[in-house]
Design an enzyme around this catalytic site. Structure first.
Site, PDB file in Angstrom:
ATOM      1  N   CYS A  51       7.588   8.908  -7.481  1.00 52.59           N
ATOM      2  CA  CYS A  51       6.625   7.985  -8.106  1.00 52.59           C
ATOM      3  C   CYS A  51       6.071   8.524  -9.426  1.00 52.59           C
ATOM      4  O   CYS A  51       5.515   9.617  -9.471  1.00 52.59           O
ATOM      5  CB  CYS A  51       5.477   7.757  -7.119  1.00 52.59           C
ATOM      6  SG  CYS A  51       4.098   6.838  -7.818  1.00 52.59           S
ATOM      7  N   LYS A  78       2.559   3.046   3.404  1.00 51.09           N
ATOM      8  CA  LYS A  78       1.279   2.624   3.991  1.00 51.09           C
ATOM      9  C   LYS A  78       0.201   2.443   2.932  1.00 51.09           C
ATOM     10  O   LYS A  78      -0.540   1.501   2.923  1.00 51.09           O
ATOM     11  CB  LYS A  78       0.779   3.571   5.077  1.00 51.09           C
ATOM     12  CG  LYS A  78       1.365   3.292   6.452  1.00 51.09           C
ATOM     13  CD  LYS A  78       0.312   3.641   7.482  1.00 51.09           C
ATOM     14  CE  LYS A  78       0.741   3.230   8.868  1.00 51.09           C
ATOM     15  NZ  LYS A  78       0.604   4.307   9.832  1.00 51.09           N
ATOM     16  N   PHE A  79       0.042   3.434   2.042  1.00 53.40           N
ATOM     17  CA  PHE A  79      -0.937   3.286   0.967  1.00 53.40           C
ATOM     18  C   PHE A  79      -0.269   3.740  -0.325  1.00 53.40           C
ATOM     19  O   PHE A  79       0.765   4.393  -0.306  1.00 53.40           O
ATOM     20  CB  PHE A  79      -2.196   4.116   1.229  1.00 53.40           C
ATOM     21  CG  PHE A  79      -1.915   5.366   1.998  1.00 53.40           C
ATOM     22  CD1 PHE A  79      -1.360   6.471   1.371  1.00 53.40           C
ATOM     23  CD2 PHE A  79      -2.179   5.435   3.367  1.00 53.40           C
ATOM     24  CE1 PHE A  79      -1.079   7.621   2.081  1.00 53.40           C
ATOM     25  CE2 PHE A  79      -1.896   6.589   4.083  1.00 53.40           C
ATOM     26  CZ  PHE A  79      -1.340   7.683   3.440  1.00 53.40           C
ATOM     27  N   THR A  80      -0.869   3.370  -1.441  1.00 52.13           N
ATOM     28  CA  THR A  80      -0.260   3.764  -2.715  1.00 52.13           C
ATOM     29  C   THR A  80      -0.457   5.264  -2.945  1.00 52.13           C
ATOM     30  O   THR A  80      -1.391   5.872  -2.406  1.00 52.13           O
ATOM     31  CB  THR A  80      -0.865   2.999  -3.919  1.00 52.13           C
ATOM     32  OG1 THR A  80      -2.234   3.356  -4.040  1.00 52.13           O
ATOM     33  CG2 THR A  80      -0.708   1.499  -3.780  1.00 52.13           C
ATOM     34  N   VAL A  81       0.434   5.843  -3.684  1.00 50.21           N
ATOM     35  CA  VAL A  81       0.293   7.243  -4.088  1.00 50.21           C
ATOM     36  C   VAL A  81       0.142   7.275  -5.610  1.00 50.21           C
ATOM     37  O   VAL A  81       0.671   6.377  -6.268  1.00 50.21           O
ATOM     38  CB  VAL A  81       1.520   8.086  -3.654  1.00 50.21           C
ATOM     39  CG1 VAL A  81       1.475   8.355  -2.180  1.00 50.21           C
ATOM     40  CG2 VAL A  81       2.837   7.450  -4.065  1.00 50.21           C
ATOM     41  N   GLU A  96      -6.409   6.527  -8.031  1.00 50.39           N
ATOM     42  CA  GLU A  96      -5.987   6.013  -9.341  1.00 50.39           C
ATOM     43  C   GLU A  96      -5.519   7.204 -10.186  1.00 50.39           C
ATOM     44  O   GLU A  96      -6.318   8.066 -10.554  1.00 50.39           O
ATOM     45  CB  GLU A  96      -7.160   5.258  -9.999  1.00 50.39           C
ATOM     46  CG  GLU A  96      -6.974   4.897 -11.458  1.00 50.39           C
ATOM     47  CD  GLU A  96      -5.661   4.191 -11.764  1.00 50.39           C
ATOM     48  OE1 GLU A  96      -5.268   3.257 -11.038  1.00 50.39           O
ATOM     49  OE2 GLU A  96      -5.003   4.597 -12.743  1.00 50.39           O
ATOM     50  N   SER A  97      -4.234   7.234 -10.472  1.00 51.35           N
ATOM     51  CA  SER A  97      -3.656   8.414 -11.122  1.00 51.35           C
ATOM     52  C   SER A  97      -4.319   8.786 -12.449  1.00 51.35           C
ATOM     53  O   SER A  97      -4.490   9.961 -12.755  1.00 51.35           O
ATOM     54  CB  SER A  97      -2.159   8.205 -11.335  1.00 51.35           C
ATOM     55  OG  SER A  97      -1.925   7.095 -12.171  1.00 51.35           O
ATOM     56  N   TYR A 146       8.082  -1.565 -14.708  1.00 50.65           N
ATOM     57  CA  TYR A 146       7.929  -2.263 -13.418  1.00 50.65           C
ATOM     58  C   TYR A 146       7.940  -3.776 -13.604  1.00 50.65           C
ATOM     59  O   TYR A 146       8.523  -4.518 -12.819  1.00 50.65           O
ATOM     60  CB  TYR A 146       6.641  -1.816 -12.708  1.00 50.65           C
ATOM     61  CG  TYR A 146       6.826  -0.477 -12.031  1.00 50.65           C
ATOM     62  CD1 TYR A 146       7.327  -0.401 -10.733  1.00 50.65           C
ATOM     63  CD2 TYR A 146       6.543   0.712 -12.698  1.00 50.65           C
ATOM     64  CE1 TYR A 146       7.526   0.814 -10.115  1.00 50.65           C
ATOM     65  CE2 TYR A 146       6.753   1.940 -12.100  1.00 50.65           C
ATOM     66  CZ  TYR A 146       7.237   1.990 -10.799  1.00 50.65           C
ATOM     67  OH  TYR A 146       7.455   3.196 -10.197  1.00 50.65           O
TER      68      TYR A 146
HETATM   69  N1  LIG Z   1      -2.641   2.407 -10.096  1.00 47.51           N
HETATM   70  C1  LIG Z   1      -2.003   3.281  -9.218  1.00 47.51           C
HETATM   71  C2  LIG Z   1      -0.576   2.829  -8.922  1.00 47.51           C
HETATM   72  C3  LIG Z   1       0.134   3.691  -7.950  1.00 47.51           C
HETATM   73  C4  LIG Z   1       1.390   3.025  -7.368  1.00 47.51           C
HETATM   74  O1  LIG Z   1       1.649   1.846  -7.592  1.00 47.51           O
HETATM   75  N2  LIG Z   1       2.204   3.797  -6.632  1.00 47.51           N
HETATM   76  C5  LIG Z   1       3.359   3.228  -5.963  1.00 47.51           C
HETATM   77  C6  LIG Z   1       4.508   4.178  -5.865  1.00 47.51           C
HETATM   78  S1  LIG Z   1       5.271   4.518  -7.412  1.00 47.51           S
HETATM   79  C7  LIG Z   1       2.941   2.877  -4.551  1.00 47.51           C
HETATM   80  O2  LIG Z   1       2.456   3.734  -3.856  1.00 47.51           O
HETATM   81  N3  LIG Z   1       3.101   1.607  -4.189  1.00 47.51           N
HETATM   82  C8  LIG Z   1       2.714   1.067  -2.887  1.00 47.51           C
HETATM   83  C9  LIG Z   1       3.804   0.903  -1.923  1.00 47.51           C
HETATM   84  O3  LIG Z   1       4.944   1.193  -2.262  1.00 47.51           O
HETATM   85  O4  LIG Z   1       3.502   0.489  -0.789  1.00 47.51           O
HETATM   86  C10 LIG Z   1      -2.042   4.637  -9.874  1.00 47.51           C
HETATM   87  O5  LIG Z   1      -1.710   4.759 -11.065  1.00 47.51           O
HETATM   88  O6  LIG Z   1      -2.431   5.585  -9.216  1.00 47.51           O
END
Ligand SMILES: N[C@@H](CCC(=O)N[C@@H](CS)C(=O)NCC(=O)O)C(=O)O
Length: 274
Positions: A51, A78-81, A96-97, A146
């Site tokens: 990611c 499960k949750f965003t990373v 939030e990165s 994306y």
């Molecule tokens: N705004 C968030 C976006 C993070 C994000 O979209 N990460 C993706 C992976 S690249 C994710 O975890 N998506 C949720 C999923 O796949 O269920 C950030 O910059 O931290």
């Protein structure tokens, strides 16, 4: 952390078939005397090395020498990373990165050795320029790939790919004769762009159809900047896992139903002298 699982989906789209990124919900900072105090061993960073958003956090963690202070491990959906987790309060501090990298940049300075605390990738005098650049780079490049890859209509695809390549053209000019994007030093602007560009030829060009040009053949200045960061700074190279990147993007079944993993490009990144 099961209480805080996210039901956000990466395939969110509006009526026109355009990808819409959900906003992050945990937005706390780490500060002395506040709710989340800087402490060694208290916080954990959950990532996926594929990611680009999590990759930002991994680079800052390394640049600032936080490896022994904030542990990290991969997490599967499960949750965003990325997620910055507080083991003491059992809660998410921030997911939030763009904010996690600011936390890593200065939030632990009080407990870091002087030379690491002195490193500042968001210096006051460059903040305005960094913020301005981050804004359009985020919209059209970081998130632009994306929007291009997840577009569900021809129109949505074309209205994302054009601004993406316009911005790459603009970045190519900015990087003419320059080692870094802003000022003469490494800043968070470089980190934020790097994690997208390092995935460009290997994943976005093929799987996300971001294919008007490759970085290596179409953008010599961006390519030089990229190679310099990758080969000359271990915080970039050691956190970049091309096999993982290629496999994870190829496994996105909604855009690559066969899940066949592309072999090329070879090499993943050109040698420094090429
Ligand atoms: N705004 C968030 C976006 C993070 C994000 O979209 N990460 C993706 C992976 S690249 C994710 O975890 N998506 C949720 C999923 O796949 O269920 C950030 O910059 O931290």
């Amino acid at each position: 952390m099961s209480n805080h699982t996210s039901n956000q989906s990466v395939v969110t789209a509006n009526k026109q078939g355009a990808f819409v990124r959900p906003s992050s919900s945990f937005r706390n900072f780490i500060e002395k005397g506040e709710e989340f105090e800087p402490e060694a061993g208290r916080y954990h960073l959950y990532v996926s090395v594929a990611c680009p958003w999590a990759h930002r956090a991994l680079i800052l963690r390394k640049l600032k020498g936080l490896e022994d202070i904030v542990c990290q491990s991969p997490v599967f959906r499960k949750f965003t990373v990325p997620v910055l987790w507080d083991k003491k309060k059992e809660t998410i501090v921030n997911n939030e990165s763009s904010e996690i990298i600011r936390i890593f940049n200065s939030g632990f300075n009080d407990i870091l050795p002087t030379e690491k605390a002195a490193l500042n990738f968001y210096p006051k005098e460059l903040q305005k320029e960094i913020d301005e650049l981050n804004e359009w780079v985020y919209e059209t490049v970081n998130n632009g790939v994306y929007k291009t890859g997840f577009a569900k209509t021809q129109e949505a695809y074309e209205s994302a790919i054009r601004p993406l390549f316009d911005s790459l053209d603009r970045l190519e000019k900015i990087l003419y004769g320059k080692e870094y994007l802003v000022g003469d030093r490494l800043t968070e602007a470089d980190v934020r762009l790097y994690t997208t560009i390092i995935r460009f030829d290997t994943a976005y060009h093929g799987i996300f159809k971001c294919n008007l040009r490759t970085i290596r053949d179409g953008y010599p200045n961006i390519n030089k900047w990229l190679k310099n960061l990758y080969w000359n700074n271990d915080a970039f190279k050691s956190t970049t896992d091309f096999d993982h990147i290629k496999t994870n993007y190829a496994f996105m079944a909604h855009i690559n139903p066969t899940q066949v993993v592309p072999l090329g490009p070879i090499p993943n990144i050109e040698p420094l002298t090429a």
